[in-house]
Design an enzyme around this catalytic site. Structure first.
Site, short mmCIF file in Angstrom:
data_model
loop_
_atom_site.label_atom_id
_atom_site.label_comp_id
_atom_site.label_asym_id
_atom_site.label_seq_id
_atom_site.Cartn_x
_atom_site.Cartn_y
_atom_site.Cartn_z
CG HIS A 136 -2.14 -0.89 1.10
ND1 HIS A 136 -2.68 -0.77 2.52
CD2 HIS A 136 -1.98 -2.17 0.14
CE1 HIS A 136 -3.93 -2.45 1.63
NE2 HIS A 136 -3.70 -2.45 1.41
CE1 TYR A 191 -5.11 3.36 9.75
CE2 TYR A 191 -5.28 3.38 12.13
CZ TYR A 191 -4.95 2.95 10.72
OH TYR A 191 -3.82 1.66 11.07
N PRO A 222 -3.62 -0.59 19.01
CG PRO A 222 -5.02 -1.76 18.54
CD PRO A 222 -4.20 -1.53 19.64
CE LYS A 272 4.91 2.72 13.78
NZ LYS A 272 5.36 2.01 11.86
CE1 TYR A 315 -1.09 3.37 10.01
CE2 TYR A 315 -0.01 2.51 8.23
CZ TYR A 315 -0.58 2.38 8.96
OH TYR A 315 -1.70 1.29 8.76
P1 RFL Z 1 3.47 -12.56 20.60
O1 RFL Z 1 2.75 -12.96 19.65
O2 RFL Z 1 2.08 -12.43 22.11
O3 RFL Z 1 3.87 -13.91 21.09
C1 RFL Z 1 4.04 -14.64 23.19
C2 RFL Z 1 4.56 -15.95 22.51
O4 RFL Z 1 4.84 -16.43 24.29
C3 RFL Z 1 4.53 -17.92 24.58
N1 RFL Z 1 4.15 -17.68 25.75
C4 RFL Z 1 4.84 -18.37 26.78
N2 RFL Z 1 5.51 -19.36 26.47
C5 RFL Z 1 5.90 -19.67 27.18
N3 RFL Z 1 6.03 -19.99 28.77
C6 RFL Z 1 5.20 -19.54 29.30
N4 RFL Z 1 4.78 -19.00 30.09
C7 RFL Z 1 4.89 -18.45 28.00
N5 RFL Z 1 3.68 -16.95 28.36
C8 RFL Z 1 2.94 -16.68 27.06
C9 RFL Z 1 2.35 -16.83 23.70
O5 RFL Z 1 2.11 -17.92 23.61
C10 RFL Z 1 3.08 -16.67 23.02
O6 RFL Z 1 3.41 -16.98 21.48
O7 RFL Z 1 4.66 -11.62 21.23
P2 RFL Z 1 5.79 -11.12 20.66
O8 RFL Z 1 6.16 -11.90 19.87
O9 RFL Z 1 6.05 -9.94 20.90
O10 RFL Z 1 4.72 -9.99 18.99
C11 RFL Z 1 4.35 -9.18 19.00
C12 RFL Z 1 2.44 -9.43 18.31
O11 RFL Z 1 1.93 -10.23 18.31
C13 RFL Z 1 2.01 -7.92 18.50
O12 RFL Z 1 2.75 -7.24 18.69
C14 RFL Z 1 0.87 -7.20 17.76
O13 RFL Z 1 0.02 -8.78 17.17
C15 RFL Z 1 0.44 -6.29 17.52
N6 RFL Z 1 -0.78 -5.86 17.05
C16 RFL Z 1 -0.06 -5.56 15.28
N7 RFL Z 1 1.13 -5.44 15.33
C17 RFL Z 1 1.38 -4.87 13.93
O14 RFL Z 1 2.61 -4.15 14.30
N8 RFL Z 1 0.61 -4.28 13.36
C18 RFL Z 1 -0.29 -4.35 13.15
O15 RFL Z 1 -1.49 -4.23 12.45
C19 RFL Z 1 -1.29 -4.86 14.77
N9 RFL Z 1 -2.44 -5.76 14.55
C20 RFL Z 1 -2.20 -6.56 17.21
C21 RFL Z 1 -2.75 -5.92 15.66
C22 RFL Z 1 -2.85 -7.11 17.99
C23 RFL Z 1 -3.83 -7.52 18.52
N10 RFL Z 1 -3.74 -8.30 19.24
C24 RFL Z 1 -5.32 -8.99 19.39
C25 RFL Z 1 -3.35 -8.22 21.20
C26 RFL Z 1 -4.16 -6.30 15.56
C27 RFL Z 1 -4.63 -6.92 16.88
C28 RFL Z 1 -6.20 -6.98 17.35
C1 PHB Z 2 -4.94 -4.72 10.80
O1 PHB Z 2 -5.10 -5.68 9.39
O2 PHB Z 2 -5.28 -6.20 11.66
C2 PHB Z 2 -4.66 -3.79 11.30
C3 PHB Z 2 -3.72 -2.76 10.40
C4 PHB Z 2 -3.60 -1.37 11.04
C5 PHB Z 2 -3.63 -1.08 12.12
C6 PHB Z 2 -4.51 -2.04 13.20
C7 PHB Z 2 -4.54 -3.32 12.46
O3 PHB Z 2 -3.61 -0.13 12.74
#
Ligand code: RFL
Ligand code: PHB
Length: 383
Positions: free
Chosen positions: A72, A198, A289, A293, A378
């Site tokens: 994009h 957004y 979110p 980031k 961004y």
């Molecule tokens: P994770 O993905 O939470 O992974 C951590 C892992 O540790 C495990 N764990 C354990 N393992 C062993 N022993 C234990 N006691 C443990 N406790 C936990 C867990 O099971 C898991 O597998 O962290 P990590 O690797 O630092 O990654 C971070 C990302 O997952 C997170 O920051 C993003 O998903 C945030 N996020 C977004 N980030 C973006 O850059 N762009 C996005 O568009 C974006 N959209 C989002 C998001 C997060 C969302 N949610 C659900 C929080 C959208 C959503 C909806």
């Molecule tokens: C997503 O596609 O899940 C998404 C994209 C941008 C954001 C947050 C989530 O700022």
């Protein structure tokens, strides 16, 4: 068992770190609480910064990303009666790419398996020991057997709820709770827009994102204690159509395949290193979110940490000693940007706050310097 680096948590941070270390000939063992299938199926991030894409490509993880990723040029910002496109490529020369966290996770698991790096999934009672001396991690494996891995270094990539952070005794925590949450929706329908929208709206924020040419992702601002049972599919589509409405544009609807309420918080813990224990990703920081980031910050942390640990195993501790301070500079920049996007776009406070938000939105789309500031953050300040 003995290894050089034991990594707790097989989310994107842990999986990528072990891949990067493997490329440098450094051995690691991953210990993850969930099954591999569970980790792969978690629907989370979708938006990758330019630097994240470049890094993944440069370490052999670009094959599927280059075919299936959706590049994009920017995003749309809107409020009632207005929709404006911010073109990041024109503003700062960088694009962003939609490629689901589920897909990155799959690519990493395949690459790690090919390289033969060991991993324990479904581990329970995971505990860290002697992180300032001779570290080890103990756990009960999927077959119920007690295991112990000794290592030179432990890296906590275990997310917000993992145990690693708690092994740093004198840590300091900064936290901000927001008085709203997101209702996230995945639907089998082609995206109704070319790039993300957004939207500020009097009823609350809404966002249109996507996962593929046939799957769309949506978010709606809701109350933090929202009962998801109150949100029928009809109510979701009506709210999205209202909040995303724009003259001459139609929101296509389809089958909703997943919906969940996501809490929003900002959280930073410091330092990110204690003795031979390092933290990376959500284990050390959470952002709301809105700025997309979280995943990108996790990637930035492990890119830095892989370089630092590689140098350290070769006898130079300079980067490792600077890891926490260096990583936290990006963490706080992204924490500010995520807070700013969140504050500008979500309904909170009173009508005075609403007028300030609208003034900020108008400024962001009409001033090149204001638009450039958003685009620069961004699309990701280069790693
Ligand atoms: P994770 O993905 O939470 O992974 C951590 C892992 O540790 C495990 N764990 C354990 N393992 C062993 N022993 C234990 N006691 C443990 N406790 C936990 C867990 O099971 C898991 O597998 O962290 P990590 O690797 O630092 O990654 C971070 C990302 O997952 C997170 O920051 C993003 O998903 C945030 N996020 C977004 N980030 C973006 O850059 N762009 C996005 O568009 C974006 N959209 C989002 C998001 C997060 C969302 N949610 C659900 C929080 C959208 C959503 C909806
Ligand atoms: C997503 O596609 O899940 C998404 C994209 C941008 C954001 C947050 C989530 O700022």
């Amino acid at each position: 068992m003995r290894t050089q680096v034991v990594i707790v948590g097989a989310g994107p941070a842990g999986l990528l770190l072990s891949h990067l270390l493997g490329l440098e000939g450094i051995d690691s063992v991953l210990v993850e609480r969930q099954t591999a299938e569970h980790v792969q199926a978690r629907i989370r991030a979708g938006m990758l910064e330019a630097g994240t894409v470049e890094l993944l490509r440069s370490v052999g993880l670009g094959a599927r990303l280059d075919v299936e990723g959706m590049e994009h040029r920017g995003i749309h910002l809107q409020w009632p009666g207005e929709r404006h496109h911010l073109d990041f490529v024109d503003l700062v020369g960088r694009s962003v790419t939609i490629y689901g966290q589920t897909e990155i996770t799959k690519d990493l698991m395949v690459a790690r398996e090919k390289a033969g790096h060991p991993a324990y999934y479904s581990a329970s009672d995971v505990a860290l020991h002697d992180v300032t001396g001779s570290p080890s991690v103990t756990f009960v494996d999927a077959d119920g057997a007690a295991q112990r891995v000794d290592a030179d270094v432990v890296v906590g990539c275990d997310g917000f709820h993992g145990p690693s952070r708690l092994s740093i005794p004198s840590s300091q925590v900064w936290e901000r709770a927001y008085p709203f949450a997101w209702l996230g929706v995945l639907a089998d329908v082609a995206p109704s827009a070319d790039e993300l929208i957004y939207a500020w709206h009097p009823d609350g924020f809404a966002m249109h994102s996507m996962r593929s040419p046939r799957v769309s992702r949506f978010y709606l601002q809701v109350a933090p204690d929202e009962d998801i049972a109150e949100w029928s599919d009809d109510r979701i589509w009506t709210a999205l159509a209202t909040r995303l409405a724009f003259s001459g544009w139609t929101l296509e609807t389809g089958t909703i395949t997943e919906k969940s309420v996501l809490p929003m918080r900002s959280f930073v813990t410091t330092p990110m290193r204690h003795g031979n224990l390092y933290l990376a990703g959500d284990a050390a920081h959470i952002v709301p979110p809105t700025g997309a980031k979280g995943l990108n910050l996790a990637v930035a942390d492990v890119a830095l940490l892989a370089r630092a640990l590689t140098a350290s195993f070769r006898g130079d501790d300079t980067l490792a000693d600077a890891y926490s301070e260096t990583a936290l500079q990006r963490v706080w920049r992204c924490t500010h940007f995520s807070w700013w996007m969140t504050s500008m776009l979500h309904r909170h406070g009173d009508d005075f706050d609403a007028q300030l938000q609208l003034a900020q939105l108008r400024r962001t789309v009409s001033s090149v310097s204001a638009a450039t500031e958003l685009a620069d953050n961004y699309s990701g300040i280069p790693l």
